[in-house]
Structures are given as C-alpha cells and as structure tokens.
Scaffold this motif. Structure first.
Motif, PDB file in Angstrom:
ATOM      1  N   ALA A  84       0.825  -1.213   0.000  1.00 33.81           N
ATOM      2  CA  ALA A  84       0.000   0.000   0.000  1.00 33.81           C
ATOM      3  C   ALA A  84       0.858   1.262   0.000  1.00 33.81           C
ATOM      4  CB  ALA A  84      -0.917  -0.016   1.223  1.00 33.81           C
ATOM      5  N   THR A  85       1.955   1.210   0.748  1.00 31.29           N
ATOM      6  CA  THR A  85       2.850   2.382   0.833  1.00 31.29           C
ATOM      7  C   THR A  85       3.506   2.669  -0.505  1.00 31.29           C
ATOM      8  OG1 THR A  85       3.292   1.825   3.149  1.00 31.29           O
ATOM      9  CG2 THR A  85       4.792   3.376   2.090  1.00 31.29           C
ATOM     10  N   GLY A  86       4.072   1.631  -1.121  1.00 30.43           N
ATOM     11  CA  GLY A  86       4.714   1.816  -2.426  1.00 30.43           C
ATOM     12  C   GLY A  86       3.721   2.197  -3.503  1.00 30.43           C
ATOM     13  N   LEU A  87       2.491   1.671  -3.417  1.00 28.62           N
ATOM     14  CA  LEU A  87       1.462   1.999  -4.405  1.00 28.62           C
ATOM     15  C   LEU A  87       1.039   3.459  -4.315  1.00 28.62           C
ATOM     16  CD1 LEU A  87      -0.425   0.973  -6.618  1.00 28.62           C
ATOM     17  CD2 LEU A  87      -2.072   0.329  -4.837  1.00 28.62           C
ATOM     18  N   ALA A  88       0.950   3.975  -3.096  1.00 27.49           N
ATOM     19  CA  ALA A  88       0.595   5.388  -2.910  1.00 27.49           C
ATOM     20  C   ALA A  88       1.629   6.302  -3.559  1.00 27.49           C
ATOM     21  CB  ALA A  88       0.463   5.700  -1.425  1.00 27.49           C
ATOM     22  N   ALA A  89       2.920   5.930  -3.408  1.00 27.76           N
ATOM     23  CA  ALA A  89       3.986   6.734  -4.013  1.00 27.76           C
ATOM     24  C   ALA A  89       3.952   6.641  -5.534  1.00 27.76           C
ATOM     25  CB  ALA A  89       5.336   6.272  -3.489  1.00 27.76           C
ATOM     26  N   PRO A  94      -3.893   8.697  -2.611  1.00 30.41           N
ATOM     27  CA  PRO A  94      -4.036   8.003  -1.334  1.00 30.41           C
ATOM     28  C   PRO A  94      -4.511   6.562  -1.540  1.00 30.41           C
ATOM     29  CG  PRO A  94      -5.065  10.168  -1.243  1.00 30.41           C
ATOM     30  CD  PRO A  94      -4.727   9.909  -2.679  1.00 30.41           C
ATOM     31  N   VAL A  95      -4.011   5.668  -0.690  1.00 28.55           N
ATOM     32  CA  VAL A  95      -4.422   4.275  -0.726  1.00 28.55           C
ATOM     33  C   VAL A  95      -5.014   3.912   0.635  1.00 28.55           C
ATOM     34  CG1 VAL A  95      -3.657   1.875  -0.934  1.00 28.55           C
ATOM     35  CG2 VAL A  95      -2.708   3.626  -2.457  1.00 28.55           C
ATOM     36  N   VAL A  96      -6.221   3.320   0.618  1.00 30.90           N
ATOM     37  CA  VAL A  96      -6.916   2.957   1.855  1.00 30.90           C
ATOM     38  C   VAL A  96      -7.045   1.441   1.941  1.00 30.90           C
ATOM     39  CG1 VAL A  96      -9.046   3.155   3.202  1.00 30.90           C
ATOM     40  CG2 VAL A  96      -8.233   5.103   1.854  1.00 30.90           C
ATOM     41  N   ILE A  97      -6.571   0.865   3.033  1.00 32.57           N
ATOM     42  CA  ILE A  97      -6.774  -0.562   3.330  1.00 32.57           C
ATOM     43  C   ILE A  97      -7.805  -0.609   4.457  1.00 32.57           C
ATOM     44  CG2 ILE A  97      -5.703  -2.734   4.012  1.00 32.57           C
ATOM     45  CD1 ILE A  97      -4.628  -1.654   1.383  1.00 32.57           C
ATOM     46  N   GLU A  98      -9.048  -0.922   4.134  1.00 26.77           N
ATOM     47  CA  GLU A  98     -10.123  -0.864   5.125  1.00 26.77           C
ATOM     48  C   GLU A  98      -9.955  -1.922   6.203  1.00 26.77           C
ATOM     49  OE1 GLU A  98     -14.033  -0.721   3.513  1.00 26.77           O
ATOM     50  OE2 GLU A  98     -13.541   0.831   2.045  1.00 26.77           O
ATOM     51  N   ASN A  99      -9.540  -3.119   5.801  1.00 30.89           N
ATOM     52  CA  ASN A  99      -9.342  -4.186   6.780  1.00 30.89           C
ATOM     53  C   ASN A  99      -7.953  -4.792   6.563  1.00 30.89           C
ATOM     54  OD1 ASN A  99      -9.357  -6.432   8.438  1.00 30.89           O
ATOM     55  ND2 ASN A  99     -11.461  -7.014   7.928  1.00 30.89           N
ATOM     56  N   ILE A 100      -7.026  -4.455   7.422  1.00 26.16           N
ATOM     57  CA  ILE A 100      -5.637  -4.883   7.230  1.00 26.16           C
ATOM     58  C   ILE A 100      -5.459  -6.379   7.486  1.00 26.16           C
ATOM     59  CG2 ILE A 100      -4.743  -2.605   7.828  1.00 26.16           C
ATOM     60  CD1 ILE A 100      -3.949  -3.764  10.554  1.00 26.16           C
ATOM     61  N   HIS A 101      -6.475  -7.012   8.068  1.00 25.34           N
ATOM     62  CA  HIS A 101      -6.350  -8.418   8.446  1.00 25.34           C
ATOM     63  C   HIS A 101      -6.649  -9.374   7.301  1.00 25.34           C
ATOM     64  CE1 HIS A 101      -5.827  -7.311  12.665  1.00 25.34           C
ATOM     65  NE2 HIS A 101      -6.845  -6.467  12.511  1.00 25.34           N
ATOM     66  N   ASN A 102      -7.278  -8.867   6.239  1.00 19.22           N
ATOM     67  CA  ASN A 102      -7.589  -9.766   5.125  1.00 19.22           C
ATOM     68  C   ASN A 102      -7.273  -9.164   3.751  1.00 19.22           C
ATOM     69  OD1 ASN A 102      -9.576  -7.900   4.752  1.00 19.22           O
ATOM     70  ND2 ASN A 102     -11.300  -9.234   5.247  1.00 19.22           N
ATOM     71  N   ASP A 103      -6.418  -8.132   3.737  1.00 24.06           N
ATOM     72  CA  ASP A 103      -6.025  -7.504   2.468  1.00 24.06           C
ATOM     73  C   ASP A 103      -4.528  -7.739   2.243  1.00 24.06           C
ATOM     74  OD1 ASP A 103      -5.448  -5.785   0.287  1.00 24.06           O
ATOM     75  OD2 ASP A 103      -7.114  -4.460   0.857  1.00 24.06           O
ATOM     76  N   SER A 119      -7.502  -0.364  10.211  1.00 25.29           N
ATOM     77  CA  SER A 119      -7.263   0.062   8.826  1.00 25.29           C
ATOM     78  C   SER A 119      -5.908   0.750   8.701  1.00 25.29           C
ATOM     79  CB  SER A 119      -8.379   1.011   8.362  1.00 25.29           C
ATOM     80  OG  SER A 119      -9.646   0.464   8.618  1.00 25.29           O
ATOM     81  N   TYR A 120      -5.512   0.936   7.446  1.00 24.66           N
ATOM     82  CA  TYR A 120      -4.249   1.640   7.151  1.00 24.66           C
ATOM     83  C   TYR A 120      -4.486   2.585   5.981  1.00 24.66           C
ATOM     84  CZ  TYR A 120       0.568   2.470   5.565  1.00 24.66           C
ATOM     85  OH  TYR A 120       1.749   3.044   5.169  1.00 24.66           O
ATOM     86  N   ILE A 121      -3.965   3.798   6.120  1.00 26.00           N
ATOM     87  CA  ILE A 121      -4.080   4.791   5.044  1.00 26.00           C
ATOM     88  C   ILE A 121      -2.692   5.326   4.728  1.00 26.00           C
ATOM     89  CG2 ILE A 121      -4.973   7.066   4.387  1.00 26.00           C
ATOM     90  CD1 ILE A 121      -7.450   6.491   6.008  1.00 26.00           C
ATOM     91  N   ALA A 122      -2.340   5.313   3.431  1.00 18.35           N
ATOM     92  CA  ALA A 122      -1.055   5.858   2.963  1.00 18.35           C
ATOM     93  C   ALA A 122      -1.343   7.008   2.004  1.00 18.35           C
ATOM     94  CB  ALA A 122      -0.238   4.777   2.261  1.00 18.35           C
TER      95      ALA A 122
END
Length: 507
Positions: A84-89, A94-103, A119-122
């Motif tokens: 997600a971090t590399g994709l945002a760059a 912005p990239v949003v991972i709503e559920n970090i446990h299954n993405d 969740s995680y937001i980059a």
C-alpha cells in the motif's frame, strides 16, 4: 468509533494543523520536528503507528516515525509500487486498506499490526509535482474520524511535510556543495600579476595566448590547452574560468594520468554505495562537483578507450550515471582539457577516438615552451626568486652572469623546472650573490652538453636565409622523429607549410 460531534472534530483538525505548522516552522532538527508532529497527530486524532517514508531513487525508507524500533525501521522499506505504501507513491494517490487483516496489499513489514488495529491509510507527499515520500497511519478502534476525514487531514499534512522536507533537502544539498567547494575549489587569484592570475610573461607568444583567453572566456566552448609538461596549462584553464560567466562557481581539477584506469570512471562520474568493494558511501564525481562551473581535465591523452567513450557521451548529452547507479544525472559544465601528447598522431594510430578529439579540440590553445619565450625567463626568475625569499626569509642575489646562464639554459622541464631551480638557489645559495660557477653547482644540467646542444641552435654566421631555414627544418624533423605535424608545432608552421618546405629543400 465515530461518535464525536462534527464541530469538535473540526476543532481538533484545525488545532493539529496549527500545532504541526508551528513545529515545522520553528525547529532546526527536521526528524525531531516531524516526530513531534506525528505525536500531535496521534494525540489529537488517535491515529496509531504514524510514519513518514522518504523516497530516494525508487526506495521508500523510514524518515520519521512513532514507536518504531531500529530493527523495524530497517525492515520497513518499500520499493516503488510495493504494498500500500509503495502503491501510494507510484500512483500519487491516497491508498486505503479498510481491513488490514484480510487484504494482501497490507504487507505489515513493521510488525505493528494488532487485534486493536483496523485500517491503514497511505498518502503521498508531493512537492513541485514530484513525490517526496509517503505518510502512513493506522486507524484503530479508538480513532475518532472516518476514512474520508483521515484522508483529508493527511493530505493537508502531507503537503506541509513535503514542502518542509523538500526545502530541507535543498538547503542540505547547498551546504554539501559549499563543503565540497572548500575541499576542491582552492584557487587563489593574484590580480597584481599581469592581470592573468599566476601567469607571468610578456613575450609575443604569451600575448597571443592572452588574446585567445580574453576572446573565448565568456563563452561555454570547450577548450584544449596543449603544451609540454610544466608550461602552465592548469594556470591557463584557471584564467579562462576566472574570466568566464562561471567565475563564482566551482573550478574542479583532475589529473587523468595520476589515477588508475579502474578508478578514473569513479573519479569522473562518482559512484553509488556498494558499487565496488571500497564504496562504503555514495560519492559525487568531478562532473557533479563542477556543475555550473568549469572542469579541468589534465593529461586527457592518457585516458583509456572505455573512459573515452563515456567522456564523449557526457560532452554530447551532458548526462551520465554514477558507477553502480541507474539514475541519469544532468550537469552544466564547461570543460577545459589539456595534454602534452600528439592527439592527431594518436587518432591515426587508433589510440584516441577521432570523434572525441574533435569534441575537445574546439578551441585549441598552444602554450610555448619556456625556451621560446625569451625575456619571460628573466621575469619568471625574478618572480619566483622574490616569492621564495619571502617564504624562506632569506635574501639571495643572482648576478648578471648567472642570469645569462639561466637565460641560455633550454629548460626541458619548463616553468615547473625553473620554479624548483629557484627554490634550490634560495635554499643553498649565498646571500653574497650567485655567480656563474655557483650556478653550475646549483643547476648541474648546465654541464650537460648533450642537453644544451639538443635545444640550442647552430651558429648562423655566414649562412644564407635559406640555409638557416633548412637547418631549422632538419633539426625540427630530427627532434620529432620525422613527424611533420610535430615539427610544424616546433617551428610555429602549418603542416601544409612544412610539407611544401620539405619538398622545396628535398629533405
């Protein structure tokens, strides 16, 4: 999780923006400032594991963080487009991972994922249309704002951070450049000496050199300075730089003959960390150090075939890559090259690239050997004598008869040999005055009849003008091993004129 009233959240968002703006405007320690900013973000909005990644080439590494151990910082590196971090760059969105446990896009390299994390937001940090890095944060069960509000606030903060980091990087690069200038740009200019730096001489041949320097100094044209060893080629290059539009920029020097072929490329173009065994850190090459200024490459005729190819590319494209690197670097450098070798003959022999020769030989400046500069020898003797006496706090006088010997000596080592000789005279000479016999001891080469005979002309009494001309031509050809191009340089003629005279006298 999102039970707070909208008005309270807006107040908190504005407060954290104000706090962060104050922190990054006052602090001189960028990492501490950013870490305090991330702490303010966490305390105000309950965002966890806040981290700032900085983009270098195509790698994102932790620049500032909260709660990351040293091991986690090293582990948490992403390539452009990775996770997600590399994709945002890469996407600059912005990239949003709503559920970090299954993405699977959430890679959890830091190992900070817990059951409390949701969740995680980059969000990319962008300055002047370039990605500087990424700001990332986790939303937990305690976070008071939703995805949309988090993206909005992080986008604003990422813009502040991007401008802050970009400005800091520019300032640090300028500091580094000034530091490098102190190491490499150690030119001293003496306006009292004929207004040509340290170049001494009033002979007609030197006046011609001065005229060429004045005419071409303001342009960015490449210059090739030619002359025997010790004639002052570096001083000519320095005089060109001093009179150019680049006078306030760096003047960088490199003697190509003093460096092994394996290290020459690294010296010219720099190298990346790990490019070879001893490359423990990234280092700029002379082309980068000279950006905006002048690069002087002495003994250019001694570079290898592979280095010739790479040098040609820089002259044509004004760009290169460091050794071990893939990033193309563009530079604005004025090149002055120098050699004591016969490049034309080297081209014929296949030892020097013809296309590179023409790129270098745009404006040739031929420096005369000291033996052909007449009264300049006396000027140089007096100049070096005064300087050496001052350095050694000693008074030494050279008598007229000793000066005549210095004037008649051929000086095969040119100005450099003369300077060293005067130094020896001051150190070993008597304050009562250096006589002709003293000079024979201080300059043993005066006893070398073979050396003197090689450079000194034959007596010309009772010889016709044509006989004198023929004799000079024969001696020049003998000295140059029959090479007409070299003989032409010795006599100050063109190759065509030499060819005509060889035919005329049947030599």
């Amino acid at each position: 999780m999102f039970g707070q009233c909208e008005q309270c959240l807006t107040h908190k968002e504005l407060k954290v923006l104000y706090d962060i703006a104050s922190l990054i405007s006052d602090s001189r320690d960028i990492k501490k400032s950013l870490e305090k900013s991330l702490l303010a973000l966490k305390n105000s909005l309950q965002l966890e594991n806040c981290v700032i990644y900085k983009l270098d080439d195509e790698n994102l590494s932790v620049f500032a963080s909260l709660g990351f151990s040293k091991f986690q910082k090293v582990n948490s590196e992403y390539k452009l487009g990775e996770g997600a971090t590399g994709l945002a760059a890469k996407s600059m969105e912005p990239v949003v991972i709503e559920n970090i446990h299954n993405d699977i896009l959430f890679l959890n390299k830091s190992g900070n994922k817990t059951n409390h994390t949701l969740s995680y937001i980059a969000v990319p940090m962008i300055a002047e249309d370039d990605v500087i890095g990424v700001i990332g944060a986790n939303l937990t069960k305690d976070t008071e704002i939703d995805y949309e509000a988090t993206i909005r606030i992080l986008t604003i903060i990422s813009s502040l951070f991007a401008q802050y980091i970009n400005s800091y990087t520019v300032v640090e690069q300028e500091k580094e450049r000034l530091k490098e200038l102190k190491l490499y740009y150690k030119m001293e200019w003496d306006s009292k000496v004929h207004n040509f730096g340290d170049i001494i001489g009033d002979s007609p041949k030197m006046q011609t050199v001065y005229q060429v320097i004045e005419r071409i100094a303001q342009s960015d044209v490449t210059v090739l300075v030619r002359g025997e060893t010790g004639t002052g080629k570096e001083l000519v290059a320095a005089a060109i730089h001093k009179r150019s539009k680049r006078a306030e920029e760096p003047f960088i020097k490199l003697n190509c003959a003093a460096i092994t072929d394996t290290l020459l490329e690294s010296e010219l173009f720099g190298h990346e960390k790990g490019a070879f065994t001893d490359a423990k850190e990234t280092r700029k090459g002379r082309f980068e150090l000279a950006d905006g200024g002048t690069l002087f490459l002495d003994e250019i005729g001694d570079i290898s075939a592979s280095a010739q190819v790479k040098l040609l590319r820089v002259l044509q494209e004004r760009e290169f890559e460091r050794v071990g690197g893939s990033k193309t670097i563009r530079v604005n450098v004025r090149l002055v090259a120098a050699t004591n070798r016969d490049l034309e003959q080297m081209v014929k022999d296949g030892e020097f690239r013809e296309d590179l020769y023409y790129r270098l030989n745009v404006i040739p400046i031929d420096l005369p050997p000291l033996r052909k500069r007449g009264e300049d020898i006396k000027l140089l003797v007096n100049f070096f004598l005064e300087r050496s006496m001052k350095n050694h706090k000693k008074i030494v006088k050279i008598t007229d008869e000793a000066m005549e010997q210095l004037m008649s000596y051929p000086w095969p080592g040119n100005v450099r040999e003369l300077e060293n000789t005067i130094e020896r005279i001051v150190l070993m000479g008597s304050e009562e005055g250096i006589t002709a016999s003293d000079m024979m001891l201080l300059l043993p080469a005066l006893n070398n009849e073979k050396l003197i005979g090689e450079y000194c002309p034959m007596p010309t009494e009772n010889m016709t003008l044509e006989e004198i001309e023929k004799d000079a031509l024969v001696r020049a050809l003998e000295k140059s091993g029959g090479n007409q191009a070299e003989a032409a340089k010795v006599l100050g003629l063109t190759q065509r004129q030499i060819g005509y005279k060889v035919k005329k006298y049947g030599i």
